[in-house]
Motif scaffolding. Structure first.
Motif, PDB file in Angstrom:
ATOM      1  N   GLU A 222       6.747 -90.878  67.672  1.00  0.00           N
ATOM      2  CA  GLU A 222       8.058 -90.672  67.067  1.00  0.00           C
ATOM      3  C   GLU A 222       8.981 -91.858  67.363  1.00  0.00           C
TER       4      GLU A 222
ATOM      5  N   HIS B 137       3.807 -82.615  71.792  1.00  0.00           N
ATOM      6  CA  HIS B 137       4.181 -83.678  70.863  1.00  0.00           C
ATOM      7  C   HIS B 137       3.809 -85.037  71.452  1.00  0.00           C
TER       8      HIS B 137
ATOM      9  N   VAL C  48       0.553 -84.466  75.471  1.00  0.00           N
ATOM     10  CA  VAL C  48       0.097 -83.635  74.357  1.00  0.00           C
ATOM     11  C   VAL C  48      -0.853 -82.541  74.844  1.00  0.00           C
TER      12      VAL C  48
ATOM     13  N   TRP D 212       4.806 -78.509  75.195  1.00  0.00           N
ATOM     14  CA  TRP D 212       5.493 -79.173  74.087  1.00  0.00           C
ATOM     15  C   TRP D 212       4.501 -79.661  73.044  1.00  0.00           C
TER      16      TRP D 212
END
Length: 588
Positions: A156, A151, A144, A149
């Motif tokens: 998830e 994410h 992160v 990116w």
């Protein structure tokens, strides 16, 4: 077909100098053998599912085993190590600026696991490189904070698993950290020049990160620690305490170390040949790599995956099969394809895998293997017979019914008894191109004589690990075909002219059998094969650095019944003879 196993003794000795097998055993940690989970909720998914997905995905996946135009062959998650590309810490950390896995799809990966028939997923939250694949508060070297990116794929994936009804767990490298000061094989100084201790790494990063992964991602089914090496016990005890407090229903892998895990994890890529008591797992790969390697297209076929899965369950274990997504987050198409094809078979034959117990024979049979559900045997035929019969040795229990499973439903299979053998009459064609199954319902619990039967149609290979040995050494051997690609076998070596290896066998059809030996060595070797109280044959054959099979000659069994077969090494000028197995094939 299973892949041929060979190795060079010269290469083996070199590998043992670089990374001795016993050192790797020590790095993997003490085996943990427990007969059952300490509470039923903790062990239920592990014991009943028997099949899981392992995922190795990290910063190393972006490289795919290629650095500065050079390909490094072996396990990519070690690409930073001096044993592979030897990437400096600063250069490796800069890779995070290029890591942008836009094609990662958590729901697609979970659906793949479901389609494959897997019951839970375990993914690398931090491997030896120290890069966290989740949003860590105690280190900015994570997916992160350090990548474009930005994410948290673990969040998830955890959500997708909960939605789909799959278990979810984390791999965490608790001892090794190659980029954090004080971690094993990491820098020994902090950025300010002060010396760093393992205790610094443990208190500042390891312990708080385990706290994070066990509190921020919902229910966790398993925490898979790895390579404890010489990590002191009190550190492992603290990590296990964190898991127990935050995730009381989660299992702890045997590689936590010091016998503090809930179950035993075998060596990488190892499917055992004999039954193992207690709770244990085999961890394996869909190709030859854990993390993604751009060159590795040596995929296991759906049939090979099923053979290894069924053989693991038949030995009493759980099979965790790895995929290595690319740096962009996508799963290689061929990996997805073979998993789904194998999964279709599992969906049609769930009783073979789920909640199934080990084979009462304790080892594979010449045509396949057996799993159990209560009083029902699942005879899994890997290699369809060349004729119309299947020979099952040693079954003492009364049979209530026998059916072969076909696309049109179960069909009754005629069977007969002859001495210690049960003979099933098969249809002319295999009803399943992957693995055909005969379901045998018994009148009571399975009662089996585990003596090796000599199959009168296809013959029988008996491994050295099942031999009784007198005057020679029997030991396990583990080596790497490529860096990190492990193979294991048991061999008989250190022969003298008076040494013997012997096996008891049951013969249903007497007559002539071709005796062949699989061995490695140097130069010409004279082997003897004899039937106790009967015929003796011997022959000189060449040898190879690779284990190869050589015919010794015909040997006679005069009547049905029990025999003891002896193998002796009569002349071995170089003293390097190493026996892997004997094969006895009927002369039709």
């Amino acid at each position: 077909m299973m892949r041929p196993i060979s190795f060079s003794l010269c290469c083996l000795f070199l590998l043992q100098v670089i990374l001795p097998a016993e050192n790797m055993d020590a790095m993997w940690g003490d085996s943990t053998v427990k007969l059952r989970a300490e509470n039923s909720a903790r062990g239920q998914l592990f014991e009943e599912g028997n099949y899981a997905m392992f995922i190795h995905w990290g910063l190393y996946s972006h490289l795919g085993n290629k650095v500065n135009g050079k390909t490094y062959y072996g396990i990519g998650e070690w690409i930073m190590s001096d044993r592979m590309a030897g990437i400096p810490i600063g250069d490796y950390k800069q890779l995070a600026e290029e890591f942008n896995p836009l094609n990662f799809d958590a729901e697609a990966i979970v659906q793949l696991a479901k389609d494959a028939g897997m019951k839970y997923i375990v993914i690398t939250s931090k491997h030896h490189d120290g890069f966290a694949m989740y949003d860590s508060e105690v280190s900015d070297f994570d997916i992160v904070d350090s990548t474009p990116w930005g994410h948290d794929p673990m969040k998830e994936l955890s959500d997708a698993c909960q939605k789909a009804g799959l278990g979810f767990g984390f791999y965490y490298s608790h001892n090794q950290d190659w980029t954090y000061p004080g971690g094993h094989n990491g820098p020994d100084k902090k950025e300010n020049g002060e010396s760093a201790s393992f205790d610094d790494y443990f208190r500042e990063k390891c312990l708080p990160q385990v706290e994070e992964i066990t509190t921020q991602y919902g229910p966790i089914a398993l925490v898979w620690f790895d390579t404890p090496g010489e990590m002191p016990k009190h550190y492992v005890e603290q990590l296990v305490e964190v898991v127990r407090r935050n995730q009381p229903n989660a299992l702890v892998s045997g590689r936590a170390g010091h016998g503090l895990g809930d179950y035993q994890t075998l060596g990488d890529m190892e499917v055992p040949h004999h039954n193992i008591d207690g709770m244990w797992e085999s961890v394996d790969t869909t190709n030859n790599s854990w993390g993604y390697a751009w060159y590795d297209e040596n995929w296991k076929s759906p049939r090979e995956i099923l053979n290894r899965l069924i053989s693991t369950v038949a030995r009493g274990g759980t099979y965790m099969l790895n995929i290595g997504p690319r740096g962009d987050g996508s799963v290689p198409v061929r990996a997805s394809r073979v998993l789904r094809v194998a999964g279709q078979w599992i969906q049609s034959n769930p009783q073979v895998i789920y909640r199934s117990g080990p084979s009462p024979w304790g080892h594979a049979l010449p045509w396949g293997d057996v799993t159990t559900n209560g009083n029902t045997l699942s005879l899994c035929i890997f290699d369809w017979m060349p004729l119309d019969r299947l020979y099952l040795p040693g079954l003492k229990s009364e049979i209530k019914s026998a059916h072969i499973l076909t696309p049109d439903g179960p069909q009754a299979v005629p069977y007969s008894r002859e001495g210690n053998w049960t003979i099933f009459t098969l249809p002319s064609c295999a009803p399943d191109l992957l693995v055909s199954v005969i379901e045998v319902e018994l009148a009571g619990p399975p009662d089996v004589d585990q003596t090796f039967g000599l199959d009168p149609l296809v013959g029988t290979e008996i491994l050295a690990e099942f031999a009784e040995v007198d005057g020679a050494e029997k030991s396990s051997l583990r080596w790497m075909e490529k860096f990190g690609e492990w193979v294991r076998l048991t061999r008989i070596h250190e022969w003298s002219p008076d040494s013997t290896a012997s096996w008891e066998v049951d013969v249903i059809h007497p007559g002539e059998y071709l005796a062949s030996l699989s061995y490695a060595g140097k130069g010409r070797i004279v082997w003897g094969v004899s039937v106790e109280g009967g015929e003796h044959i011997q022959n000189e054959q060449d040898s190879s650095h690779n284990y190869e099979e050589y015919p010794i000659g015909w040997i006679h069994f005069p009547e049905p019944g029990r025999y003891r077969i002896h193998v002796s090494c009569l002349e071995d000028e170089n003293g390097e003879a190493s026996l892997k197995s004997i094969r006895l094939v009927p002369i039709m």
